[in-house]
Design a protein around this motif. Sequence first.
Motif, short mmCIF file in Angstrom:
data_model
loop_
_atom_site.label_atom_id
_atom_site.label_comp_id
_atom_site.label_asym_id
_atom_site.label_seq_id
_atom_site.Cartn_x
_atom_site.Cartn_y
_atom_site.Cartn_z
N TRP A 99 37.03 20.52 -16.32
CA TRP A 99 36.61 19.12 -16.28
C TRP A 99 36.94 18.35 -17.55
CZ3 TRP A 99 31.75 17.90 -18.97
CH2 TRP A 99 31.47 16.52 -18.95
N VAL A 161 33.89 11.05 -8.12
CA VAL A 161 33.62 12.39 -8.66
C VAL A 161 32.32 12.94 -8.10
CG1 VAL A 161 33.13 13.70 -10.77
CG2 VAL A 161 34.93 11.96 -10.77
N MET A 162 31.32 12.09 -7.98
CA MET A 162 30.04 12.48 -7.40
C MET A 162 30.22 12.98 -5.97
SD MET A 162 26.71 12.67 -7.48
CE MET A 162 25.38 12.74 -6.25
N ARG A 165 31.92 16.37 -5.91
CA ARG A 165 31.04 17.47 -6.31
C ARG A 165 30.12 17.86 -5.16
NH1 ARG A 165 28.82 21.25 -6.74
NH2 ARG A 165 28.02 22.41 -8.54
N SER A 166 29.70 16.90 -4.38
CA SER A 166 28.89 17.21 -3.20
C SER A 166 29.68 18.04 -2.20
CB SER A 166 28.40 15.91 -2.54
OG SER A 166 27.58 15.17 -3.42
N ILE A 188 22.02 17.69 -6.85
CA ILE A 188 23.40 17.38 -7.23
C ILE A 188 23.46 16.09 -8.03
CG2 ILE A 188 25.69 16.74 -6.36
CD1 ILE A 188 25.16 18.64 -4.00
N ARG A 189 22.72 15.08 -7.61
CA ARG A 189 22.71 13.80 -8.34
C ARG A 189 22.19 13.98 -9.76
NH1 ARG A 189 21.75 11.51 -3.16
NH2 ARG A 189 19.51 11.96 -3.27
N ILE A 192 24.96 15.91 -11.72
CA ILE A 192 26.13 15.09 -12.03
C ILE A 192 25.81 14.04 -13.09
CG2 ILE A 192 27.72 13.37 -11.06
CD1 ILE A 192 28.48 16.19 -10.42
N TYR A 195 27.13 14.69 -16.41
CA TYR A 195 28.57 14.58 -16.59
C TYR A 195 29.03 13.12 -16.69
CZ TYR A 195 29.13 19.48 -15.09
OH TYR A 195 29.08 20.84 -14.99
N GLU A 196 28.14 12.19 -16.38
CA GLU A 196 28.57 10.80 -16.24
C GLU A 196 29.13 10.23 -17.54
OE1 GLU A 196 26.95 6.41 -14.79
OE2 GLU A 196 25.68 8.20 -14.52
N THR A 199 32.59 11.74 -18.35
CA THR A 199 33.55 11.42 -17.31
C THR A 199 34.04 9.98 -17.43
OG1 THR A 199 32.62 13.03 -15.75
CG2 THR A 199 33.93 11.25 -14.82
#
Length: 229
Positions: A99, A161-162, A165-166, A188-189, A192, A195-196, A199
């Motif tokens: 990533w 990207v979100m 990932r889901s 997951i939210r 993620i 990572y925001e 990213t």
Amino acid sequence: MIAENLVARFPQAASLSLDDLYLTRDERDRLAGEVHPLLATRGVPGTHDVALGLHTLDAFRAGQPALLPRFDKGRDERMPQEQWPMLPEGCDLLVFEGWCLGATPQDPVDLEEPVNERELGEDQGGVWRRYVNAQLAGPYQALFEPIDVLVFLAAPSFETVMAWRSEQEQGLRAARPDAPHLMDADQIRRFIALYERLTRHMLRTMPDQADVVIALNENRQCPEVTRRT
């Protein structure tokens, strides 16, 4: 998938993912206790074994035998060494993917304001994001230095990207429905959100840093490839 396809095209090739260098859960728990609780969650700079990565890359560059680390995301734990593959004899191409490969640190001014609710609620003093940024500025740059050709897969947005990932989690669930650390949509939210920050930073900066930029649309199709001259 892209790394696997590249390896399949070359007889003396292998792949190593940055994700395979995650610290063990015990190591991340110790880091969480010593620095910040958010570091218990894998992903950001500071949650990888950089020394292990450098050892592996150095062995490849020297033409020496080496084990290729592997991490089981379903268990959130590094796989036992006896399950790690060996670097193929005569390997002349190592596809190193992940990533935040090649990312540069943010300006300290950009760390002052939280980028989402999770940072606002769980990193009010900015300890976590400053630590992550310091790791990226220091040890991770040494890990990225051996990269000969840096390729950036540019997603259209962080929101895409979100969604991706889901989809990845759904694939993990289909392959390993009994794995103990699979995540639902809310988890997951939250995951993620960590990572925001980086990213969004990479989407702004990496097109000017990478040797090759592969622009992707929401369906992972490639409408454009740009090579830096």
